[in-house]
Design a protein around this motif. Structure first.
Motif, PDB file in Angstrom:
ATOM      1  N   THR A   1       0.789  -0.920  -0.314  1.00  0.00           N
ATOM      2  CA  THR A   1      -0.363   0.265  -0.207  1.00  0.00           C
ATOM      3  C   THR A   1       0.613   1.153  -0.347  1.00  0.00           C
ATOM      4  O   THR A   1       1.871   0.637   0.156  1.00  0.00           O
ATOM      5  CB  THR A   1      -0.737   0.051   0.923  1.00  0.00           C
ATOM      6  N   ALA A   2       0.491   2.266  -0.392  1.00  0.00           N
ATOM      7  CA  ALA A   2       0.387   4.065  -0.055  1.00  0.00           C
ATOM      8  C   ALA A   2      -0.257   4.472   0.662  1.00  0.00           C
ATOM      9  O   ALA A   2      -1.511   4.508   0.135  1.00  0.00           O
ATOM     10  CB  ALA A   2       1.023   4.353  -1.426  1.00  0.00           C
ATOM     11  N   LYS A   3       0.566   5.452   1.358  1.00  0.00           N
ATOM     12  CA  LYS A   3      -0.623   5.635   2.149  1.00  0.00           C
ATOM     13  C   LYS A   3      -0.363   7.533   2.804  1.00  0.00           C
ATOM     14  O   LYS A   3       0.705   7.930   2.176  1.00  0.00           O
ATOM     15  CB  LYS A   3      -0.860   4.876   3.383  1.00  0.00           C
ATOM     16  N   LEU A   4      -1.485   8.432   2.396  1.00  0.00           N
ATOM     17  CA  LEU A   4      -1.442  10.011   2.714  1.00  0.00           C
ATOM     18  C   LEU A   4      -1.121  10.101   4.202  1.00  0.00           C
ATOM     19  O   LEU A   4      -2.897   9.611   4.234  1.00  0.00           O
ATOM     20  CB  LEU A   4      -2.289   9.783   1.319  1.00  0.00           C
ATOM     21  N   PHE A   5      -1.027  10.871   4.604  1.00  0.00           N
ATOM     22  CA  PHE A   5      -0.900  11.463   5.977  1.00  0.00           C
ATOM     23  C   PHE A   5      -0.794  13.136   6.121  1.00  0.00           C
ATOM     24  O   PHE A   5      -0.234  13.999   5.425  1.00  0.00           O
ATOM     25  CB  PHE A   5       1.031  11.302   6.744  1.00  0.00           C
ATOM     26  N   ASP A   6      -0.977  13.621   7.446  1.00  0.00           N
ATOM     27  CA  ASP A   6      -0.767  15.113   7.530  1.00  0.00           C
ATOM     28  C   ASP A   6       0.604  15.155   7.723  1.00  0.00           C
ATOM     29  O   ASP A   6       0.837  14.194   8.749  1.00  0.00           O
ATOM     30  CB  ASP A   6      -2.344  15.784   8.054  1.00  0.00           C
ATOM     31  N   CYS A   7       1.020  15.980   7.353  1.00  0.00           N
ATOM     32  CA  CYS A   7       2.442  16.442   7.903  1.00  0.00           C
ATOM     33  C   CYS A   7       2.119  16.246   9.816  1.00  0.00           C
ATOM     34  O   CYS A   7       3.585  15.785  10.459  1.00  0.00           O
ATOM     35  CB  CYS A   7       3.162  17.520   7.656  1.00  0.00           C
ATOM     36  N   ALA A   8       1.343  17.723  10.033  1.00  0.00           N
ATOM     37  CA  ALA A   8       1.705  18.150  11.151  1.00  0.00           C
ATOM     38  C   ALA A   8       1.464  17.124  12.707  1.00  0.00           C
ATOM     39  O   ALA A   8       1.669  17.091  13.978  1.00  0.00           O
ATOM     40  CB  ALA A   8       0.875  19.631  11.254  1.00  0.00           C
ATOM     41  N   THR A   9      -0.108  16.508  11.706  1.00  0.00           N
ATOM     42  CA  THR A   9      -0.698  15.652  12.866  1.00  0.00           C
ATOM     43  C   THR A   9      -0.628  13.960  12.941  1.00  0.00           C
ATOM     44  O   THR A   9      -0.387  13.340  14.013  1.00  0.00           O
ATOM     45  CB  THR A   9      -2.257  16.246  12.910  1.00  0.00           C
ATOM     46  N   MET A  10      -0.035  13.836  11.757  1.00  0.00           N
ATOM     47  CA  MET A  10       0.460  12.636  11.645  1.00  0.00           C
ATOM     48  C   MET A  10      -1.169  11.686  11.367  1.00  0.00           C
ATOM     49  O   MET A  10      -0.897  10.535  11.152  1.00  0.00           O
ATOM     50  CB  MET A  10       1.150  12.148  12.771  1.00  0.00           C
TER      51      MET A  10
END
Length: 325
Positions: free
Chosen positions: A211-220
């Motif tokens: 898989t590839a996953k997308l995250f928020d940089c600040a909050t993870m």
């Protein structure tokens, strides 16, 4: 959409990186050489010679002045981008796996492998202090004794580094104190690659768990998941469209036993919001090890186990490749 083929390496590509303007493309491979190319026509501009082992990582600062490379010869080197002259040599106890400049270009970070009895370290150097470089003494060195870092990028404003580990975990390491600010564990296997969006608000991770996953940089916070049937070696976020591109294939040692058709060595495009695959691009004769979008979003590059780098120019509004049924 005929790709430009860059032939400057004798062994498999380990990382490719555009500079901020996108006119240059840097490529490193397991053959000790770091190359720089004109991205518009694929002409080789020059090489950075000095490493004696496989080069694992490369980065360029925001004004394309300096280039940073990390290698299995237990060194991280700083180069003058224009002349190819080596500006600094930082020796380590084990192979350098990841490296990067912060947004200002003043602070560099690199991580070392856990091998030969040495544990994994994340090191920070301030290039404005020549004494640190001279003494080979980072202002901050963070030990990661449990799981080694396999990929790392700078977060926004150079406040922290987001590191992905071999057990599928993410950590935010502060660039000032070295403490872990936030943790996340969404992957079940090793993280192969992390790349940020152009505004540094999000990052995408590629993992061996298919898989590839997308995250928020600040909050993870975990935002999206893109699933495939094989390990994902690299993933990148388009700077202008809601698209992500992923590259992968099987493990390098299994490649010889499968044909290219079954091996599925294509770059795959997914919609970032709907998580649906809408296109594939063939080309490589082995797994794709790294992908990168051009900063203008109108071309992307891929580097493969076959030692070739390919630059694909396209209009993202009108994709002219078909999705296999």
């Amino acid at each position: 959409m005929k790709p430009i083929l860059l032939q400057g390496h004798e062994r498999s590509i380990t990382q490719i990186k555009y500079n901020r303007e996108g006119d240059l493309l840097f490529s490193v491979a397991k053959d000790t050489v770091a190359n720089v190319w004109y991205s518009v026509n694929g002409e080789r501009l020059g090489t950075y010679n000095g490493h004696t082992g496989a080069v694992w990582c490369v980065d360029c600062d925001w004004d394309t002045k300096n280039v940073l490379t990390g290698s299995a010869d237990n060194s991280c080197r700083l180069w003058d981008c224009e002349t190819g002259k080596q500006l600094a040599l930082l020796n380590t106890s084990s192979a350098v796996r990841t490296c990067g400049f912060d947004f200002s270009g003043n602070i560099i970070m690199f991580s070392t492998d856990k091998q030969m009895g040495y544990q994994c370290f994340l090191n920070y150097f301030d290039l404005r202090d020549p004494q640190q470089i001279e003494d080979n003494q980072p202002y901050l060195s963070i030990p990661c004794s449990d799981n080694k870092i396999t990929s790392a990028v700078w977060g926004p404003l150079g406040e922290f580094v987001i590191a992905g580990h071999e057990n599928g975990e993410f950590n935010q390491f502060s660039a000032k104190s070295g403490e872990i600010l936030k943790k996340a564990k969404e992957h079940t296997k090793q993280i192969n690659d992390i790349q940020t969006s152009v505004d540094l608000t999000m990052f995408i991770s590629a993992s061996k768990d298919n898989t590839a996953k997308l995250f928020d940089c600040a909050t993870m916070d975990h935002i999206k998941t893109f699933k495939t049937e094989r390990p994902v070696n690299s993933a990148a976020i388009s700077p202008i469209m809601d698209h992500v591109v992923m590259g992968g294939g099987q493990e390098a040692m299994e490649v010889t036993t499968t044909s290219t058709r079954i091996g599925k060595f294509e770059a795959r495009f997914f919609h970032a919001a709907y998580e649906e695959e809408f296109g594939r691009v063939k080309g490589h004769f082995g797994p794709i090890n790294c992908v990168a979008f051009h900063p203008d979003g109108k071309s992307y590059s891929s580097g493969g186990e076959d030692g070739y780098t390919r630059i694909h120019h396209f209009d993202p509004q009108y994709f002219d490749f078909e999705l296999e049924a």
